[in-house]
Write a protein that holds these residues in place. Sequence first.
Motif, PDB file in Angstrom:
ATOM      1  N   GLY A 187       0.821  -1.200   0.000  1.00 16.49           N
ATOM      2  CA  GLY A 187       0.000   0.000   0.000  1.00 16.49           C
ATOM      3  C   GLY A 187       0.861   1.258   0.000  1.00 16.49           C
ATOM      4  N   ARG A 188       2.174   1.077  -0.140  1.00 10.28           N
ATOM      5  CA  ARG A 188       3.062   2.246  -0.120  1.00 10.28           C
ATOM      6  C   ARG A 188       3.113   2.889  -1.497  1.00 10.28           C
ATOM      7  NH1 ARG A 188       8.642   0.611   2.812  1.00 10.28           N
ATOM      8  NH2 ARG A 188       9.366   2.473   1.750  1.00 10.28           N
ATOM      9  N   LYS A 189       3.204   4.208  -1.502  1.00 12.20           N
ATOM     10  CA  LYS A 189       3.292   4.892  -2.793  1.00 12.20           C
ATOM     11  C   LYS A 189       4.759   4.982  -3.209  1.00 12.20           C
ATOM     12  CE  LYS A 189      -1.068   5.660  -3.273  1.00 12.20           C
ATOM     13  NZ  LYS A 189      -1.304   4.375  -2.614  1.00 12.20           N
ATOM     14  N   ASP A 190       5.648   5.059  -2.206  1.00 18.80           N
ATOM     15  CA  ASP A 190       7.068   5.135  -2.555  1.00 18.80           C
ATOM     16  C   ASP A 190       7.625   3.717  -2.628  1.00 18.80           C
ATOM     17  OD1 ASP A 190       6.574   4.767   0.137  1.00 18.80           O
ATOM     18  OD2 ASP A 190       8.610   5.353   0.673  1.00 18.80           O
ATOM     19  N   MET A 191       8.477   3.486  -3.592  1.00 16.93           N
ATOM     20  CA  MET A 191       9.043   2.148  -3.751  1.00 16.93           C
ATOM     21  C   MET A 191      10.300   2.026  -2.894  1.00 16.93           C
ATOM     22  SD  MET A 191       8.507  -0.660  -5.020  1.00 16.93           S
ATOM     23  CE  MET A 191       6.795  -0.486  -4.870  1.00 16.93           C
ATOM     24  N   PRO A 192      10.363   1.016  -2.033  1.00 16.35           N
ATOM     25  CA  PRO A 192      11.617   0.832  -1.305  1.00 16.35           C
ATOM     26  C   PRO A 192      12.700   0.371  -2.285  1.00 16.35           C
ATOM     27  CG  PRO A 192      10.164  -1.030  -0.950  1.00 16.35           C
ATOM     28  CD  PRO A 192       9.388  -0.041  -1.756  1.00 16.35           C
ATOM     29  N   ARG A 193      13.940   0.502  -1.864  1.00 17.79           N
ATOM     30  CA  ARG A 193      15.015  -0.001  -2.733  1.00 17.79           C
ATOM     31  C   ARG A 193      14.882  -1.521  -2.873  1.00 17.79           C
ATOM     32  NH1 ARG A 193      21.620   0.014  -2.194  1.00 17.79           N
ATOM     33  NH2 ARG A 193      21.846  -1.336  -4.015  1.00 17.79           N
ATOM     34  N   ILE A 194      15.077  -2.004  -4.069  1.00 14.80           N
ATOM     35  CA  ILE A 194      15.100  -3.455  -4.277  1.00 14.80           C
ATOM     36  C   ILE A 194      16.499  -3.823  -4.766  1.00 14.80           C
ATOM     37  CG2 ILE A 194      14.118  -5.393  -5.553  1.00 14.80           C
ATOM     38  CD1 ILE A 194      11.539  -3.777  -5.796  1.00 14.80           C
ATOM     39  N   TYR A 195      17.183  -4.631  -4.003  1.00 15.19           N
ATOM     40  CA  TYR A 195      18.516  -5.080  -4.426  1.00 15.19           C
ATOM     41  C   TYR A 195      18.360  -6.092  -5.561  1.00 15.19           C
ATOM     42  CZ  TYR A 195      20.438  -3.128  -0.086  1.00 15.19           C
ATOM     43  OH  TYR A 195      20.824  -2.289   0.918  1.00 15.19           O
ATOM     44  N   LEU A 196      19.074  -5.883  -6.646  1.00  7.53           N
ATOM     45  CA  LEU A 196      19.038  -6.840  -7.755  1.00  7.53           C
ATOM     46  C   LEU A 196      20.314  -7.679  -7.676  1.00  7.53           C
ATOM     47  CD1 LEU A 196      17.868  -4.422 -10.591  1.00  7.53           C
ATOM     48  CD2 LEU A 196      16.491  -5.938  -9.202  1.00  7.53           C
ATOM     49  N   THR A 197      20.161  -8.957  -7.392  1.00 10.20           N
ATOM     50  CA  THR A 197      21.372  -9.741  -7.132  1.00 10.20           C
ATOM     51  C   THR A 197      21.344 -11.107  -7.815  1.00 10.20           C
ATOM     52  OG1 THR A 197      20.477 -10.822  -5.171  1.00 10.20           O
ATOM     53  CG2 THR A 197      21.567  -8.736  -4.806  1.00 10.20           C
ATOM     54  N   TYR A 198      22.504 -11.699  -7.888  1.00  9.42           N
ATOM     55  CA  TYR A 198      22.606 -13.099  -8.328  1.00  9.42           C
ATOM     56  C   TYR A 198      23.807 -13.734  -7.653  1.00  9.42           C
ATOM     57  CZ  TYR A 198      26.028 -11.068 -11.580  1.00  9.42           C
ATOM     58  OH  TYR A 198      27.086 -10.384 -12.123  1.00  9.42           O
ATOM     59  N   ALA A 199      23.720 -15.034  -7.442  1.00 11.61           N
ATOM     60  CA  ALA A 199      24.841 -15.745  -6.821  1.00 11.61           C
ATOM     61  C   ALA A 199      25.990 -15.789  -7.811  1.00 11.61           C
ATOM     62  CB  ALA A 199      24.403 -17.145  -6.428  1.00 11.61           C
ATOM     63  N   PRO A 200      27.189 -15.481  -7.370  1.00 11.47           N
ATOM     64  CA  PRO A 200      28.294 -15.346  -8.325  1.00 11.47           C
ATOM     65  C   PRO A 200      28.736 -16.667  -8.945  1.00 11.47           C
ATOM     66  CG  PRO A 200      29.049 -14.975  -6.071  1.00 11.47           C
ATOM     67  CD  PRO A 200      27.578 -15.151  -6.005  1.00 11.47           C
ATOM     68  N   ASP A 201      28.583 -17.783  -8.201  1.00 15.22           N
ATOM     69  CA  ASP A 201      29.162 -18.981  -8.800  1.00 15.22           C
ATOM     70  C   ASP A 201      28.180 -20.135  -8.940  1.00 15.22           C
ATOM     71  OD1 ASP A 201      31.229 -18.777  -5.930  1.00 15.22           O
ATOM     72  OD2 ASP A 201      29.125 -19.361  -6.029  1.00 15.22           O
ATOM     73  N   THR A 202      27.190 -19.902  -9.774  1.00  6.76           N
ATOM     74  CA  THR A 202      26.249 -20.988 -10.044  1.00  6.76           C
ATOM     75  C   THR A 202      26.723 -21.794 -11.257  1.00  6.76           C
ATOM     76  OG1 THR A 202      25.009 -19.451 -11.399  1.00  6.76           O
ATOM     77  CG2 THR A 202      24.162 -19.846  -9.195  1.00  6.76           C
ATOM     78  N   GLY A 203      27.771 -21.325 -11.918  1.00  6.77           N
ATOM     79  CA  GLY A 203      28.261 -22.004 -13.102  1.00  6.77           C
ATOM     80  C   GLY A 203      27.522 -21.559 -14.355  1.00  6.77           C
ATOM     81  N   ARG A 204      26.517 -20.741 -14.192  1.00  5.68           N
ATOM     82  CA  ARG A 204      25.715 -20.263 -15.319  1.00  5.68           C
ATOM     83  C   ARG A 204      26.357 -19.008 -15.905  1.00  5.68           C
ATOM     84  NH1 ARG A 204      19.939 -20.704 -16.435  1.00  5.68           N
ATOM     85  NH2 ARG A 204      19.532 -18.734 -17.467  1.00  5.68           N
ATOM     86  N   PRO A 205      26.412 -18.895 -17.235  1.00  5.92           N
ATOM     87  CA  PRO A 205      26.992 -17.650 -17.777  1.00  5.92           C
ATOM     88  C   PRO A 205      26.105 -16.450 -17.453  1.00  5.92           C
ATOM     89  CG  PRO A 205      26.093 -19.049 -19.530  1.00  5.92           C
ATOM     90  CD  PRO A 205      25.955 -19.837 -18.269  1.00  5.92           C
ATOM     91  N   ILE A 206      26.748 -15.339 -17.135  1.00  3.61           N
ATOM     92  CA  ILE A 206      26.002 -14.121 -16.794  1.00  3.61           C
ATOM     93  C   ILE A 206      25.589 -13.442 -18.106  1.00  3.61           C
ATOM     94  CG2 ILE A 206      26.141 -11.907 -15.536  1.00  3.61           C
ATOM     95  CD1 ILE A 206      26.592 -14.406 -13.782  1.00  3.61           C
ATOM     96  N   PRO A 207      24.299 -13.109 -18.284  1.00  2.00           N
ATOM     97  CA  PRO A 207      23.887 -12.441 -19.529  1.00  2.00           C
ATOM     98  C   PRO A 207      24.666 -11.146 -19.738  1.00  2.00           C
ATOM     99  CG  PRO A 207      21.992 -13.013 -18.170  1.00  2.00           C
ATOM    100  CD  PRO A 207      23.200 -13.275 -17.354  1.00  2.00           C
ATOM    101  N   PRO A 208      24.930 -10.778 -20.981  1.00  2.00           N
ATOM    102  CA  PRO A 208      25.732  -9.581 -21.245  1.00  2.00           C
ATOM    103  C   PRO A 208      25.103  -8.336 -20.615  1.00  2.00           C
ATOM    104  CG  PRO A 208      24.882 -10.569 -23.287  1.00  2.00           C
ATOM    105  CD  PRO A 208      24.471 -11.458 -22.177  1.00  2.00           C
ATOM    106  N   GLY A 209      25.945  -7.525 -20.023  1.00  5.11           N
ATOM    107  CA  GLY A 209      25.461  -6.270 -19.407  1.00  5.11           C
ATOM    108  C   GLY A 209      25.067  -6.440 -17.951  1.00  5.11           C
ATOM    109  N   PHE A 210      25.019  -7.656 -17.450  1.00  9.07           N
ATOM    110  CA  PHE A 210      24.557  -7.874 -16.071  1.00  9.07           C
ATOM    111  C   PHE A 210      25.665  -7.710 -15.031  1.00  9.07           C
ATOM    112  CE2 PHE A 210      20.220 -10.027 -15.931  1.00  9.07           C
ATOM    113  CZ  PHE A 210      19.818  -9.478 -17.135  1.00  9.07           C
TER     114      PHE A 210
END
Length: 455
Positions: A234-257
């Motif tokens: 119900g908040r009008k202001d958006m709290p900060r959302i951290y955008l994260t990923y685990a560094p070593d899942t063995g999956r290639p990171i999409p370009p620009g990420f």
Amino acid sequence: MDTNEAAKALTTELEGLLRKKMEPLFNRYGLNLEDLLTPLKWKPLVLIIGNYSSGKSTFINEVLEKQIQRTGQAPTDDSFTILTAPEENEAEDEVPGNSIVSDDRLPFGMLRKFGESFLAHFRLKRVNAPILKELAIIDTPGMLDSVTEKDRGYEYLGVVGEMAKLADLIVLMFDPHKAGTIKETYQVIRSTLPGSAGEDRVLYVLNRIDECDNISDLVRAYGTLCWNLSQMTGRKDMPRIYLTYAPDTGRPIPPGFEVWAREREELKSSLRSAPRMRLNHILQEVDSVVRELSIEVQSLASFKERFLAKFFNSAKAWGIGAVLAFFFGDLVTHLLFGYPENTFVGSLLSGSIGADSLLWPVVWTLMALVAASVYMQRWMFPKFIRNTIEHLDDLVPLETAYQKDLWARTRQRVQRIISEQARHIIWVAHKRNLNKIEHFLNKDLGRFYKEVAKK
Ligand SMILES: Nc1nc2c(ncn2[C@@H]2O[C@H](COP(=O)(O)OP(=O)(O)OP(=O)(O)O)[C@@H](O)[C@H]2O)c(=O)[nH]1
Ligand SMILES: [Mg+2]
């Protein structure tokens, strides 16, 4: 002194002050200071909650730099696990739920009420990891969609609510596949967290972003999460959302990420700020409980004031009655029954007044006073209590949402005190106690707020 040491010193000082200044008042008004102090006894707590498979346990292992928690696709973990470091000369070990809630050194005793089937899903692990010396982390079972309390076997949302109250920092984790659409997550954000945790204590995380195919996919997931969150909070202001990923899942990171790799580190350092958050959390907790006490005392002061006003009104009427009884009581019986032969007023007029002429006036006055006392105790006072309880909300001004909220939490206690201890509380100096509480809130706590702001 580093921040954590300073935080500990301030906590100890606050505890001393509470014991000295507030404990007698807490006892007098039926509040338990220990409830407030128990969480202070232990280390700062970070609670990690979120969708199943959002990467909670993976993140925790990364923070601990050890593979401690089991991870895997699909709901993996069905237990609440407290992770903490062993004390000096203690070894790494695992403690079952029953022992955790019975251990007085730990602040989890109140979780006993969730029953055996919860305790079977509750454990504490002592693990040697540097960060766990400063704080404890709670890993939780992932939130599910089509789950009922019966499936879980215990009240999952209730447990999360209690833990959120204790926690100094809460990490709420989502992933792009189900960005805020899980039913239990909805319930937690909508109903559980608002009553248990201040907004500033919750960190929102969109994890596993490396699984988005490209940036536009990520933007879509982020947008969906923002939209869902705003609906839920119900908040009008958006709290900060951290955008994260685990560094070593063995999956290639999409370009620009790669730019988001930094946010994982920022999230980890926010976690380390839990000890500092803790002071704020404690102050908020103390502030809110003492304000509850304040509204309780206000209501009892108003009860006493109203009672005294009523009492004096009534006493005035009965006083006049007693004076009339003194002068004319025997005149009434004389006129009705011819007894006594000489009335007090008669003796007064004839000037032949003696000690025996006072007998009946004194008897009449005493009878009037006894009647007054019986009337007040048996009739007026009980009726006054009944009326007050019927209109309990009139005792305090409820102008702001905050006052209403405080009153909602206090009302039941006030009702109990008035119905059980009314005769006692009209003798208590509530106004003086209220001044002490105001002084504590403004001067003492105010000073702590300033100290914490400096840190
Ligand atoms: N690609 C990718 N996979 C991840 C990431 N974080 C975790 N995973 C994988 O996602 C799966 C679920 O991770 P967990 O850490 O077990 O998730 P959880 O939130 O603890 O799950 P529950 O305990 O079941 O609620 C595991 O296979 C992890 O290896 C991430 O950032 N990116
Ligand atoms: Mg897990």
